[in-house]
Design an enzyme around this catalytic site. Structure first.
Site, PDB file in Angstrom:
ATOM      1  N   TYR A 144      -8.972  -8.799   3.707  1.00 13.02           N
ATOM      2  CA  TYR A 144      -9.653  -8.192   4.664  1.00 13.02           C
ATOM      3  C   TYR A 144     -11.176  -8.845   4.478  1.00 13.02           C
ATOM      4  O   TYR A 144     -11.979  -8.387   5.750  1.00 13.02           O
ATOM      5  CB  TYR A 144     -10.048  -6.625   3.938  1.00 13.02           C
ATOM      6  CG  TYR A 144      -8.597  -5.885   4.325  1.00 13.02           C
ATOM      7  CD1 TYR A 144      -7.502  -6.294   5.000  1.00 13.02           C
ATOM      8  CD2 TYR A 144      -8.676  -4.486   4.173  1.00 13.02           C
ATOM      9  CE1 TYR A 144      -6.355  -5.613   5.213  1.00 13.02           C
ATOM     10  CE2 TYR A 144      -7.609  -3.849   4.372  1.00 13.02           C
ATOM     11  CZ  TYR A 144      -6.338  -4.309   5.115  1.00 13.02           C
ATOM     12  OH  TYR A 144      -5.314  -3.429   5.116  1.00 13.02           O
ATOM     13  N   ASP A 158      -3.907  -0.789   0.680  1.00 14.53           N
ATOM     14  CA  ASP A 158      -4.224   0.186   1.958  1.00 14.53           C
ATOM     15  C   ASP A 158      -2.872   0.771   2.304  1.00 14.53           C
ATOM     16  O   ASP A 158      -2.901   1.842   2.788  1.00 14.53           O
ATOM     17  CB  ASP A 158      -4.917  -0.781   2.828  1.00 14.53           C
ATOM     18  CG  ASP A 158      -5.392  -0.161   4.031  1.00 14.53           C
ATOM     19  OD1 ASP A 158      -5.529   1.071   4.168  1.00 14.53           O
ATOM     20  OD2 ASP A 158      -5.874  -0.717   5.011  1.00 14.53           O
ATOM     21  N   ASP A 194       7.436  -4.958  -1.985  1.00  8.58           N
ATOM     22  CA  ASP A 194       8.333  -4.381  -0.909  1.00  8.58           C
ATOM     23  C   ASP A 194       9.295  -3.540  -1.774  1.00  8.58           C
ATOM     24  O   ASP A 194       9.492  -2.253  -1.365  1.00  8.58           O
ATOM     25  CB  ASP A 194       9.022  -5.622  -0.120  1.00  8.58           C
ATOM     26  CG  ASP A 194       9.519  -6.901  -1.015  1.00  8.58           C
ATOM     27  OD1 ASP A 194       8.903  -6.847  -2.286  1.00  8.58           O
ATOM     28  OD2 ASP A 194       9.987  -7.738  -0.577  1.00  8.58           O
ATOM     29  N   ASP A 237      -1.246   4.917   1.891  1.00 12.46           N
ATOM     30  CA  ASP A 237      -0.898   5.802   3.026  1.00 12.46           C
ATOM     31  C   ASP A 237       0.683   6.359   2.909  1.00 12.46           C
ATOM     32  O   ASP A 237       0.875   7.458   3.170  1.00 12.46           O
ATOM     33  CB  ASP A 237      -1.043   5.048   4.197  1.00 12.46           C
ATOM     34  CG  ASP A 237      -2.161   5.494   5.185  1.00 12.46           C
ATOM     35  OD1 ASP A 237      -3.237   5.656   4.354  1.00 12.46           O
ATOM     36  OD2 ASP A 237      -2.317   5.633   6.412  1.00 12.46           O
ATOM     37  N   LYS A 267       3.057  -9.892  -4.378  1.00  9.52           N
ATOM     38  CA  LYS A 267       3.933 -10.410  -3.530  1.00  9.52           C
ATOM     39  C   LYS A 267       4.255 -11.794  -4.130  1.00  9.52           C
ATOM     40  O   LYS A 267       4.009 -12.968  -3.227  1.00  9.52           O
ATOM     41  CB  LYS A 267       3.825 -10.370  -2.250  1.00  9.52           C
ATOM     42  CG  LYS A 267       4.811 -10.751  -1.243  1.00  9.52           C
ATOM     43  CD  LYS A 267       6.321  -9.928  -1.135  1.00  9.52           C
ATOM     44  CE  LYS A 267       6.856 -10.595  -0.422  1.00  9.52           C
ATOM     45  NZ  LYS A 267       8.289  -9.978  -0.582  1.00  9.52           N
TER      46      LYS A 267
END
Ligand code: NAD
Length: 367
Positions: free
Chosen positions: A145, A251, A226, A255, A194
């Protein structure tokens, strides 16, 4: 205690849920004899339209002088975003600069579903077991980001690139915060990454595991992002404790966590830097329900509880707010985002009724 709090209402449902949070803040001030100056300042898309910038200079000054900042969600519906030039859109022009300004590298996102509120979740009772209690700690000022963003034309074809960079110090400091929180809670720490594909993730895992050596008392597990997304749905309680995530993975998974406990409206957060912090709901401005007095203000009121605890070091006041919130649910009320067929017997509260009930519960326990 005398303090100044900057209030940034934001966009969409921001002003509605902030109104309830400020009611609660004032009730706690009265109850505990605190004098807080609450200074309102424009921020987000509404600030762009009123002041020509999503993070106007006057707002920066007010935030600089405040002891803590309470921020509502910002943003417009996707189809309305075209009204604002790219560099002035709320994420790039307001949220990221706010995070950078105060170096708020550690984002605390509690994911709490006590056993009594199991029915809020779309998951089966057996999956939720004795309840979900995860503190997700998301690195907030690094990674993709904050890396360079390039959209351009190569000789043959157009391209776009987002750089993801983590420096050792960036990872180490948030890892230390996460291990300290795990120690405070007597809980395990799960590191998400990851590393099977990304160099930044291999680096992230290496640094976190070096920090883990200093915390031999904290049970540690490392899970690919994942797999974590899958496990959060089929076995969320295996993460009870602290989860440590880099910026973008955090992020997304936070959610998802809102989904497993029943609503993004149940997701408050605190963004902490070395000198200052701010609080905000983990969700966006929910343009689909803005102005209808139906948004769940838990996320903003819970963020105020976190402001007391994390920014002002007043845990008793924070606990009082949490109790006031959970009592509303225990009394058989819900908000419309939590309304599912098996909740037909519950009374649905509007945004303002929910805030009123929290205030009532807090003031009911004055000695
Ligand atoms: P969103 O998080 O605003 O909403 C997703 C869904 O959750 C919607 O159905 C919404 O109604 C519901 N929801 C969210 N908060 C709720 C609440 N308190 N009570 C009841 N329901 C709630 O995501 P979106 O619609 O994709 O994004 C809207 C805008 O918000 C976009 O401009 C986006 O960029 C921005 N955004 C801002 C932040 C922030 O301010 N930190 C974070 C995420 C998204």
């Amino acid at each position: 205690m005398k303090k100044t709090i900057a209030i940034l209402e934001g966009d969409g449902i921001g002003p509605e849920i902030m109104r309830e949070a400020v009611k609660v803040l004032k009730a706690v001030m009265d109850k505990y004899g605190h004098t807080f100056d609450l200074i309102y300042a424009p921020f987000g898309a509404s600030a762009y339209f009123s002041d020509g910038s999503p993070f106007p200079e006057k707002t920066k000054r007010i935030c600089d002088e405040a002891h803590a900042i309470a921020k509502g969600p910002v943003g417009l519906a996707v189809e309305e975003m075209d009204q604002i030039p790219q560099e002035h859109r709320p994420e790039l022009g307001a949220i990221l600069p706010l995070r950078k300004r105060y170096d708020t590298f550690a984002n605390f996102r509690p994911v709490r579903l006590p056993v009594g509120l199991k029915s809020f979740s779309p998951l089966k009772d057996e999956v939720i077991g004795e309840g979900i209690d995860i503190l997700m700690i998301r690195e907030l000022v690094g990674g993709i980001y904050f890396g360079d963003k390039v959209e351009g034309a190569a000789t043959e074809m157009k391209f776009a690139r987002d750089d993801c960079i983590y420096k050792a110090g960036d990872v180490r400091r948030v890892a230390i915060v996460a291990f300290e929180e795990a120690r405070k809670r007597g809980a395990k720490l799960t590191n998400i990454h990851k590393a099977n594909v990304l160099a930044t993730s291999r680096f992230w895992r290496e640094i976190v595991e070096a920090v883990a050596v200093d915390y031999p008392d904290i049970p540690y597990q490392s899970v690919l992002v994942d797999n974590a997304a899958f496990q959060l749905v089929v076995n969320p309680t295996r993460f009870n404790g602290v989860m440590l995530l880099e910026n973008m993975q955090g992020d997304i998974l936070t959610d998802q966590a809102g989904g497993i406990i029943g609503s993004l409206g149940l997701m408050p957060s605190a963004c902490m830097g070395p000198e200052k912090g701010y609080v905000e709901p983990a969700h966006g401005s929910a343009p689909d329900i803005a102005g209808k007095n139906v948004a769940n203000p838990y996320s903003m009121i819970g963020s105020i509880a976190m402001l007391f605890e994390e920014c002002l070091a007043l845990p008793e006041e924070a606990a009082d707010i949490w109790n006031g919130i959970f009592e509303v649910f225990e009394d058989g009320f819900i908000t419309s985002d939590l309304l599912v067929p098996w909740h037909r017997e519950k009374k649905v509260l509007t945004t303002s009724e929910f805030g009123d009930r929290v205030v009532q519960n807090i003031l009911a326990t004055i000695a």
